[in-house]
Design an enzyme around this catalytic site. Structure first.
Site, PDB file in Angstrom:
ATOM      1  N   ASP A  32       0.821  -1.211   0.000  1.00  0.00           N
ATOM      2  CA  ASP A  32       0.000   0.000   0.000  1.00  0.00           C
ATOM      3  C   ASP A  32       0.859   1.266   0.000  1.00  0.00           C
ATOM      4  O   ASP A  32       1.928   1.293   0.600  1.00  0.00           O
ATOM      5  CB  ASP A  32      -0.906  -0.019   1.243  1.00  0.00           C
ATOM      6  N   ASN A  80     -10.590  -2.427  -6.425  1.00  0.00           N
ATOM      7  CA  ASN A  80      -9.757  -1.512  -7.225  1.00  0.00           C
ATOM      8  C   ASN A  80     -10.401  -1.120  -8.557  1.00  0.00           C
ATOM      9  O   ASN A  80      -9.965  -0.163  -9.197  1.00  0.00           O
ATOM     10  CB  ASN A  80      -8.355  -2.101  -7.475  1.00  0.00           C
TER      11      ASN A  80
HETATM   12  C1  FPP Z   1      -1.646   0.375  -3.397  1.00  0.00           C
HETATM   13  O1  FPP Z   1      -1.216   1.675  -3.584  1.00  0.00           O
HETATM   14  C2  FPP Z   1      -1.248  -0.482  -4.464  1.00  0.00           C
HETATM   15  C3  FPP Z   1      -2.080  -1.045  -5.394  1.00  0.00           C
HETATM   16  C4  FPP Z   1      -3.516  -0.795  -5.496  1.00  0.00           C
HETATM   17  C5  FPP Z   1      -1.599  -1.953  -6.380  1.00  0.00           C
HETATM   18  C6  FPP Z   1      -0.337  -2.658  -6.024  1.00  0.00           C
HETATM   19  C7  FPP Z   1       0.383  -2.710  -7.246  1.00  0.00           C
HETATM   20  C8  FPP Z   1       1.713  -2.728  -7.395  1.00  0.00           C
HETATM   21  C9  FPP Z   1       2.709  -2.839  -6.325  1.00  0.00           C
HETATM   22  C10 FPP Z   1       2.251  -2.590  -8.729  1.00  0.00           C
HETATM   23  C11 FPP Z   1       1.598  -3.492  -9.695  1.00  0.00           C
HETATM   24  C12 FPP Z   1       2.095  -4.862  -9.596  1.00  0.00           C
HETATM   25  C13 FPP Z   1       1.533  -5.802 -10.305  1.00  0.00           C
HETATM   26  C14 FPP Z   1       2.116  -7.163 -10.340  1.00  0.00           C
HETATM   27  C15 FPP Z   1       0.308  -5.478 -11.049  1.00  0.00           C
HETATM   28  P1  FPP Z   1      -2.332   2.776  -3.698  1.00  0.00           P
HETATM   29  O2  FPP Z   1      -2.479   3.105  -5.129  1.00  0.00           O
HETATM   30  O3  FPP Z   1      -3.567   2.333  -3.013  1.00  0.00           O
HETATM   31  O4  FPP Z   1      -1.647   3.944  -2.932  1.00  0.00           O
HETATM   32  P2  FPP Z   1      -2.392   5.051  -2.091  1.00  0.00           P
HETATM   33  O5  FPP Z   1      -3.184   4.349  -1.020  1.00  0.00           O
HETATM   34  O6  FPP Z   1      -1.259   5.844  -1.536  1.00  0.00           O
HETATM   35  O7  FPP Z   1      -3.247   5.829  -3.050  1.00  0.00           O
END
Ligand code: FPP
Length: 263
Positions: A32, A80
């Site tokens: 996250d 998501n």
């Molecule tokens: C959370 O950060 C992360 C995600 C929703 C996706 C996780 C994805 C990756 C690490 C990269 C993609 C990897 C693959 C294999 C597809 P957030 O966007 O929720 O961050 P925030 O809470 O700060 O907005």
């Protein structure tokens, strides 16, 4: 001067030393904070996700070095889909590139890939890519990398309940045969042991529909760093915290004290 190989070996040894016999077998990771990492630098969210993929790559390498048996990463949740379409498309693109660029190296490293989540509703190219990754690596005997993609724990539990109900309706199962052992065989994670440790980055302290059944006795480590900053040292910190915990699984301590009384 120490060569990079010697330095690498020392790091590996350090991780082994921190957790002599108390190393988790299965670690789940809620990656996250990509968006906040990017925002704090005035960068687009995509850059945060890109750096998140790099952190994921390093994490898999470290998990192999630490001798873990299973690493489960939450890469896309059923929730998501409510994100803006451009971000969804970026995340799908990153997944495709991750599989394209890294699959053969993962295969060479003897990594077995397993996908959990709802596959039926994915675009055919994504679904095919994920299934190809699973079939290419299915006979591998090293660490199992479980990628939770289009995954939601509630949805997984409901699907298991529905599959069991169907068997009862068809006369293939009697209600009294339903127990925990049978139930877990109907989850996406059938055959995979429960996670011992769940790590969440970004400072948030919740499960967000990740492995809710399986995490019943997991230890939790919440790290106050964004996912793109997660590195080997942060992983070691989490493993060291895990090693210091006493797990009682609802029982009593080695000294006979009752759980929850502090005595
Ligand atoms: C959370 O950060 C992360 C995600 C929703 C996706 C996780 C994805 C990756 C690490 C990269 C993609 C990897 C693959 C294999 C597809 P957030 O966007 O929720 O961050 P925030 O809470 O700060 O907005």
């Amino acid at each position: 001067m120490a060569t990079p190989d010697i330095i690498e070996e020392e790091i590996r040894q350090k991780a082994v030393d921190i957790v002599p016999s108390r190393r988790p077998s299965h670690v789940g990771v809620i990656m996250d904070g990509n968006g906040r990492w990017a925002a704090s630098r005035g960068l687009p969210r995509l850059e945060g996700h890109r750096r998140g993929v790099e952190a994921l790559r390093q994490t898999v390498r470290a998990a192999i070095d630490f001798g873990l048996d299973y690493l489960t990463v939450y890469s896309f949740s059923v929730e998501n889909w409510t994100r803006p379409v451009e971000e969804i498309s970026d995340l799908m693109g990153l997944l495709k590139r991750f599989i394209h660029n890294d699959l053969h190296e993962l295969h060479r490293a003897n990594v077995k890939i397993k996908i959990i989540g709802i596959k039926d509703t994915l675009k055919p190219d994504i679904r095919a890519l994920l299934e190809d990754a699973e079939s290419l690596t299915q006979a591998n005997t090293g660490i199992t990398l479980v990628i939770a993609f289009n995954y939601g724990s509630r949805q997984e539990i409901v699907a298991a309940a529905r599959a069991i109900a169907q068997k009862v309706a068809d006369g293939r199962l009697r209600p009294e045969e339903i127990d925990e052992t049978l139930f877990v065989q109907h989850l996406d994670t059938a055959g995979i042991p429960d996670p011992d440790l769940i790590i969440r980055t970004s400072g948030e302290q919740r499960l967000s529909n990740f492995l809710m059944w399986q995490a019943a006795y997991a230890e939790f480590v919440f790290l106050p760093i964004y996912w793109p900053d997660f590195d080997r040292q942060a992983f070691e910190t989490a493993l060291a915290q895990f090693a210091s915990r006493e797990r009682r699984f609802g029982g009593v301590t080695a000294h006979g004290a009752k759980v929850g009384t502090g005595l």
